[in-house]
Enzyme design. Structure first.
Site, PDB file in Angstrom:
ATOM      1  N   LYS A  66       0.810  -1.214   0.000  1.00  0.00           N
ATOM      2  CA  LYS A  66       0.000   0.000   0.000  1.00  0.00           C
ATOM      3  C   LYS A  66       0.845   1.267   0.000  1.00  0.00           C
ATOM      4  O   LYS A  66       0.592   2.212   0.732  1.00  0.00           O
ATOM      5  CB  LYS A  66      -0.984   0.006   1.182  1.00  0.00           C
ATOM      6  CG  LYS A  66      -1.833  -1.253   1.299  1.00  0.00           C
ATOM      7  CD  LYS A  66      -2.457  -1.653  -0.044  1.00  0.00           C
ATOM      8  CE  LYS A  66      -3.412  -0.615  -0.575  1.00  0.00           C
ATOM      9  NZ  LYS A  66      -3.894  -0.964  -1.955  1.00  0.00           N
ATOM     10  N   GLY A 119       1.806   2.701  -3.209  1.00  0.00           N
ATOM     11  CA  GLY A 119       1.841   3.154  -4.592  1.00  0.00           C
ATOM     12  C   GLY A 119       2.288   2.099  -5.573  1.00  0.00           C
ATOM     13  O   GLY A 119       2.698   2.421  -6.694  1.00  0.00           O
ATOM     14  N   HIS A 137       7.113  -7.279  -2.414  1.00  0.00           N
ATOM     15  CA  HIS A 137       7.232  -6.546  -1.154  1.00  0.00           C
ATOM     16  C   HIS A 137       8.408  -7.085  -0.334  1.00  0.00           C
ATOM     17  O   HIS A 137       8.494  -6.836   0.862  1.00  0.00           O
ATOM     18  CB  HIS A 137       5.944  -6.667  -0.342  1.00  0.00           C
ATOM     19  CG  HIS A 137       4.717  -6.165  -1.043  1.00  0.00           C
ATOM     20  ND1 HIS A 137       4.654  -4.916  -1.618  1.00  0.00           N
ATOM     21  CD2 HIS A 137       3.501  -6.742  -1.249  1.00  0.00           C
ATOM     22  CE1 HIS A 137       3.444  -4.744  -2.151  1.00  0.00           C
ATOM     23  NE2 HIS A 137       2.750  -5.833  -1.952  1.00  0.00           N
ATOM     24  N   ARG A 161       6.260   5.428   1.162  1.00  0.00           N
ATOM     25  CA  ARG A 161       5.504   6.650   1.441  1.00  0.00           C
ATOM     26  C   ARG A 161       5.449   6.899   2.947  1.00  0.00           C
ATOM     27  O   ARG A 161       5.922   6.089   3.741  1.00  0.00           O
ATOM     28  CB  ARG A 161       4.091   6.531   0.856  1.00  0.00           C
ATOM     29  CG  ARG A 161       3.211   5.532   1.576  1.00  0.00           C
ATOM     30  CD  ARG A 161       1.909   5.210   0.877  1.00  0.00           C
ATOM     31  NE  ARG A 161       0.982   6.321   0.790  1.00  0.00           N
ATOM     32  CZ  ARG A 161      -0.313   6.188   0.499  1.00  0.00           C
ATOM     33  NH1 ARG A 161      -0.815   4.975   0.251  1.00  0.00           N
ATOM     34  NH2 ARG A 161      -1.105   7.227   0.423  1.00  0.00           N
TER      35      ARG A 161
END
Length: 326
Positions: A71, A73, A134, A161
């Site tokens: 989560k 981008g 990830h 982020r």
């Protein structure tokens, strides 16, 4: 208990139920349970994909790995990378551009959800193989991270982020999909996130690993921030193109190619496409769940002041002395 390694001189891991039961186990956010392996936490599906990748991935010339915390981008950057690397074959304004016909996940697969025998099948219409994951940097195959002779020229693009925004997006994602057996409360999700038992967590350790690698090997790892990509997309896309060895030519600049890629891959454009609003990536995981709002600053709006302060404190403590600011 220490998990086995997957180096060539070690006994290969078989991701069986028996092996999973030997690993430390904890509650997860997007899945009911996570397992600790090589210092990080993974769901059972992701962990199987990781083991397959570590044991079976064979690099090819100009492979690109997109790595993100969940989560952060990922879907957006998948689209940008595909459009950027394939702009000669597929003009961004083409009405039949692949990104208007398929989801970013179909064009840039999650390697954890891809069988080793299918690693090549996604890229028959692409100039480079682009894989998304990830995985923390310590978990990537050594053939990806230790390409010191430059024979395959593998590039790693890392995007992260603001920690608070990441958590809020992850919490909504967990409850908007059918992967969990039951919804999770904000308070429980927050507790688990701070503990680091979310997918590929602790998030701070993952981010620091790529930050440090980007400082040591800037030609190998590009560290990008979601907020900068939002506020200055043209600058960041040009930066990305240079890193990948595909800078925009003067002719492309004159024809506003960067503008066209930015427009094609924007949240507004992609979220309206039927292919991204219908169908499923996996059972219980709809394509539309990857397009919620993409806003910056949501963490401060959705969390209590105490929650926001705690995440800020952990972040400052974890990143202290590293030179990294998010």
């Amino acid at each position: 208990m220490e998990a086995k390694t997957t180096e060539s001189d070690a006994e290969p891991v078989v991701c069986s139920q028996e092996w999973l039961s030997s690993l430390p186990k904890a509650k997860g956010i997007t899945e009911d349970y996570t397992y600790q392996y090589q210092g990080f936490w993974f769901g059972s599906i992701s962990l199987k994909g990781l083991i397959d990748c570590q044991q079976h991935f064979r690099p090819r010339q100009n492979d690109v790995f997109l790595v993100t915390p969940p989560k952060s981008g990922t879907t957006w950057m998948k689209a940008i990378l595909y459009a950027l690397l394939n702009r000669q074959k597929h003009h961004p304004q083409d009405a039949h551009h692949p990104l208007r016909q398929k989801t970013p996940h179909q064009l840039v697969p999650f390697i954890a959800l891809t069988k080793p025998s299918e690693y090549d099948s996604f890229f028959l219409d692409s100039s480079s193989r682009i894989f998304a994951c990830h995985f923390p940097i310590v978990c990537l195959p050594k053939s990806v991270t230790e390409d010191d002779d430059g024979s395959t020229n593998i590039k790693i693009v890392y995007l992260c982020r603001d920690i608070k925004d990441t958590f809020v997006s992850l919490f909504h994602f967990a409850n908007n999909t059918g992967v969990r057996s039951s919804p999770i409360s904000l308070e429980e999700a927050f507790h688990l996130f701070c503990q680091g038992t979310n997918l590929a967590g602790p998030i701070w350790d993952q981010i620091l690993g790529y930050w440090q690698e980007s400082l040591e090997r800037p030609n190998k790892v590009l560290f990008m921030r979601y907020e900068e990509l939002k506020s200055e997309p043209h600058t960041q896309i040009r930066r990305l193109a240079r890193f990948l060895g595909r800078p925009f030519s003067p002719e492309e600049e004159l024809m506003e190619m960067v503008d066209q890629i930015t427009s094609l891959c924007s949240f507004g454009s992609m979220s309206k496409l039927q292919v991204n609003s219908t169908g499923h990536l996996l059972p219980g995981l709809s394509n539309s769940s990857f397009f919620r709002n993409g806003q910056v600053g949501e963490g401060n709006k959705c969390l209590t002041p105490e929650m926001a302060a705690k995440l800020d404190h952990i972040t400052q403590e974890k990143f202290g002395g590293s030179g990294l600011k998010l």
